[in-house]
Design a protein around this motif. Structure first.
Motif, PDB file in Angstrom:
ATOM      1  N   GLY A   1       7.315   6.774  19.014  1.00  0.00           N
ATOM      2  CA  GLY A   1       5.865   6.737  18.838  1.00  0.00           C
ATOM      3  C   GLY A   1       5.525   7.431  17.537  1.00  0.00           C
ATOM      4  N   GLU A   2       4.653   8.431  17.624  1.00  0.00           N
ATOM      5  CA  GLU A   2       4.297   9.210  16.438  1.00  0.00           C
ATOM      6  C   GLU A   2       5.057  10.532  16.372  1.00  0.00           C
ATOM      7  N   THR A   3       5.934  10.767  17.329  1.00  0.00           N
ATOM      8  CA  THR A   3       6.675  12.027  17.389  1.00  0.00           C
ATOM      9  C   THR A   3       7.957  11.934  16.575  1.00  0.00           C
ATOM     10  N   GLU A   4       8.151  12.843  15.645  1.00  0.00           N
ATOM     11  CA  GLU A   4       9.387  12.875  14.866  1.00  0.00           C
ATOM     12  C   GLU A   4      10.494  13.470  15.732  1.00  0.00           C
ATOM     13  N   ALA A   5      11.523  12.695  15.973  1.00  0.00           N
ATOM     14  CA  ALA A   5      12.560  13.070  16.931  1.00  0.00           C
ATOM     15  C   ALA A   5      13.272  14.363  16.549  1.00  0.00           C
TER      16      ALA A   5
END
Length: 450
Positions: free
Chosen positions: A174-178
């Motif tokens: 999504g918009e979360t940087e892993a």
């Protein structure tokens, strides 16, 4: 744009740095008592007593943080936020408070010691039954750079159907940087979700970003697969240690024995570990009781005290120097498999995998073939706090039956052989066993009559 470019450059440079922690994406969390690829038992009782004891010990030995100074500094920072911070509408006080606790644990510089909010803890304590609503990928996280890699993409999974491949680096969920999110939280809160919903994942593949849209669905993964090879050689692959794995493994051994198995290969490559009870059951099912006092694995904390799992008089037993008990023990055992065995390991064989491989090696029951294992020989306990939050904290080392502490060293194979991927199979879903040079070396070792 310039800052974004710098961030991406830093991300890509971290690809080959450090070591790995692992978890199932959308499939599994490796146990209430185990956290991510570790062994240990949950410590969730007598919380007030634990807190009082900890405070008293810190006061008695003169160690610990100066809470008065810290409190004053936090007050000063809060005043600065109240007076100057531009985006008042973005302030989430609960998140600010959680950040303080997370920062404190991060300051210990131990990647396995982590603070969880109440919401995060609730998602982590779901049982590991092997059936989940997710995408069907085993992922690993580099504990130095934070990079998340697809270690295994399961056949028929939503991830495979969407085009994800082994070796893909998960850049964003999504918009979360892993890379900026702890793996178990990323898996449970971002990758998993309601059946039928979609998750957008950006992966890095051969230097290029690839956008994948994957629909979550119920995925059931068999953690143990087996088959009979030529010359009555049994082959059992264990991909993860879940609650069900011990029983699945015993069934596989019995099935192969019924087919006339005379030798056995146990494949633990790319197995990140999991639930301690399962690996104890599996080791006990293979090993005799007499040697090493029947010990399968033992632990020792900073005070030299710990636990021991062992077999005696037909039962798997547990004992503790700490006065703890485990109602799950004793368990029935009374079984052993006295045939030549080889265990396949590599750099992603970690924690519980190393417990099994180490026990079989120490008992002289198996030769190790492959490359040096991961080297995670420390134990974490999950401690729930009174407000519903929790801390996963490193509490002890674990030892093989022969007393070997393999942390940061790993298990060295008896026969070292790097895996060679045939040119025409680069990027393939899997390598056939007849073309897998490590499997073929294991067969050669078994036939050599060691």
């Amino acid at each position: 744009m310039e800052n974004e470019t710098k961030t991406k450059n830093k991300f890509w440079k971290g690809v080959l740095v450090g070591s790995l922690v692992t978890a199932f994406a959308g499939l599994i969390i490796v146990g209430v008592a185990t956290g991510i690829s570790l062994i240990g038992r949950a410590v969730m009782d007598n919380r007030a007593q634990i807190r009082r004891q900890t405070e008293a010990e810190a006061e008695g030995d003169g160690r610990g943080l100066d809470m008065d100074n810290i409190g004053q500094k936090i007050d000063t920072l809060q005043q600065l936020v109240d007076k100057y911070f531009l985006f008042d509408e973005n302030i989430d006080e609960d998140q600010m408070e959680a950040g303080i606790y997370k920062g404190m644990m991060a300051g210990l510089q131990d990647p396995y010691t982590v603070y969880y909010t109440e919401e995060e803890y609730q998602t982590l304590t779901e049982e590991t039954e092997g059936v989940y609503c997710g995408i069907g990928v085993l992922v690993s996280q580099n504990i130095s750079s934070g990079l998340v890699t697809a270690l295994r993409v399961f056949h028929g999974s939503p991830a495979e159907e969407a085009g994800m491949k082994k070796g893909d680096i998960l850049y964003k969920v999504g918009e979360t940087e892993a890379s900026t999110t702890e793996l178990d939280v990323l898996v449970q809160q971002e990758i998993r979700g309601e059946e039928g919903t979609w998750v957008d994942i950006t992966v890095l593949r051969e230097g290029e970003e690839v956008e994948l849209k994957i629909q979550r669905r119920i995925v059931e993964v068999t953690t143990v697969e087996s088959q009979m090879l030529e010359d009555h050689i049994g082959y059992i692959q264990v991909t993860q240690f879940e609650l069900v794995t011990g029983g699945q493994f015993a069934e596989a051994v019995d099935l192969l024995q019924g087919q006339g198995m005379e030798r056995l290969i146990i494949d633990l490559r790319d197995n990140p570990g999991g639930v301690l009870d399962s690996v104890v059951e599996m080791a006990a099912y293979l090993l005799p009781e007499g040697q090493w006092d029947g010990t399968i694995v033992s632990t020792s904390d900073k005070n030299g005290k710990g636990d021991r799992y062992y077999s005696e008089n037909g039962k798997i037993r547990f004992e503790s120097d700490l006065g703890q008990s485990d109602p799950r023990y004793p368990k029935k055992d009374g079984h052993q498999l006295d045939i030549p065995m080889v265990v396949l390991i590599n750099g992603n064989s970690a924690s519980a995998s190393e417990v099994l491989a180490g026990a079989l090696k120490d008992y002289g029951y198996a030769k190790l073939v492959g490359t040096t294992s991961f080297g995670k020989g420390i134990v974490q306990s999950l401690v729930q706090l009174e407000d519903g939050s929790a801390v996963k904290i490193t509490v002890s080392h674990y030892y093989t039956p022969g007393g070997i502490d393999l942390h940061k060293k790993g298990l060295e194979p008896d026969v070292e052989v790097e895996q060679e991927i045939p040119e025409d199979l680069v990027g393939a879903f899997e390598i056939p066993l007849e073309r897998d040079n490590q499997v073929q070396k294991a067969i050669e070792v078994l036939k050599s009559g060691w």
